[in-house]
Design a protein around this motif. Structure first.
Motif: not given
Ligand SMILES: NC(=O)c1ccc[n+]([C@@H]2O[C@H](COP(=O)([O-])OP(=O)(O)OC[C@H]3O[C@@H](n4cnc5c(N)ncnc54)[C@H](OP(=O)(O)O)[C@@H]3O)[C@@H](O)[C@H]2O)c1
Length: 273
Positions: A80-84, A175-177, A130-132
């Motif tokens: 369980a991890i926040d990948l950021r 940001a997303y794209h 965050r998105t990157m």
């Protein structure tokens, strides 16, 4: 509506015996396994008796999946991890290398979408970080770290991208794209390099899927779309075939037109979105 859905979203379900022949005893890593597409992917692979390493933030959901996998006779670990979180990601990479003897399939599926216009983003540089960090950097970190584990068995990396990245850029999605497109370029480059060692890097240009991510938008909720299970089937279909990418048939047909008529598309964006 049902017929329209079947035409726009043809399914790609492999038979149970095909899945079992391919995945039984294989080591499969899935990010974003706690819900949505990744959760369905984990369920299908448990039925196929794969060994799993599951990653997301929600510990309870990952633990429940691992218990289910154990009962089905699979070996399963979770983290369980926040990948950021960069330090935690470094630790995850080490744990993965220690706990998986090799990696047959790495499904990089965890993702975050943000829709916000740049005029509303003046104090929101963190949206872009965050998105990157999630959609791009965690892909790179995991793929580099697991390179020897993938090479050992000529494994495959499958990235869940978005079909919208192939069309002219739409307002609100910078940001997303940008993060998804960075990942696409990274995957295509890695595929060119890793193919020498028998490792394939594949991109699923996923169309709309009904999950928590898309269903926050009332318009998307009404539109025909893949279910999370159907989207997971697409990822498995791509994992099993010889192609470098997946996109629905209508995207292959419409992309050249969208390129040629990009000025018209931009006009529509400018005046109607
Ligand atoms: N739904 C669509 O229409 C659509 C279309 C094209 C592409 N996609 C892509 O499909 C992938 C899966 O999305 P989905 O639709 O299944 O969305 P979802 O239901 O919201 O699931 C997202 C998954 O990513 C995990 N995740 C999110 N933030 C995380 C973080 N900071 N650290 C670790 N894990 C994190 C979530 O788990 P936790 O919250 O437990 O961390 C969850 O398991 C994404 O990459 C998305 O960009 C979706």
């Amino acid at each position: 509506m049902d017929l329209l859905k079947r035409i726009i979203y043809p399914t790609h379900r492999a038979s149970d015996s095909t899945l079992r022949n391919h995945f039984e005893g294989k080591w499969v890593v899935i990010t974003g396994a706690s819900r949505g597409i990744g959760w369905e992917l984990a369920q299908t692979l448990i039925a196929a008796k794969a060994n799993l390493f599951l990653i997301a933030r929600s510990e309870a959901e990952l633990k429940a999946l691992c218990e289910e996998a154990g009962k089905a006779g699979c070996t399963a670990h979770y983290h369980a991890i926040d990948l950021r979180d960069r330090e935690a990601l470094t630790q995850l990479c080490e744990d993965l290398r220690n706990q998986c003897p090799y990696v047959d399939y790495l499904f990089v599926n965890a993702g975050k979408s943000i829709h916000r216009r740049l005029t509303d983003s003046l104090d929101r540089l963190h949206d872009f970080d965050r998105t990157m960090d999630l959609n791009y950097r965690s892909l790179v970190a995991l793929s580099l770290s697991l390179q020897p584990h993938l090479r050992a068995v000529k494994g495959k990396i499958i990235y869940t991208s978005s079909i919208s990245t192939i069309y002219p850029s739409a307002p609100g999605w910078a940001a997303y794209h940008a993060s998804k497109e960075a990942a696409n370029v990274w995957c295509r480059t890695a595929d060119a390099e890793y193919s020498t060692y028998g490792v394939a890097v594949k991109i699923a240009y996923m169309p709309l899927v009904h999950t928590d991510m898309s269903d926050v938008n009332a318009t998307y909720r009404q539109m025909p779309a893949f279910s999370a299970k159907e989207a997971a089937d697409v990822l498995l279909y791509l994992a099993l075939n010889g192609r470098h990418s997946y996109m629905p048939w209508w995207a292959r047909v419409s992309k050249p037109f969208a390129d040629v008529f990009a000025p018209v598309v931009r006009f529509v964006y400018r005046h109607f979105l």
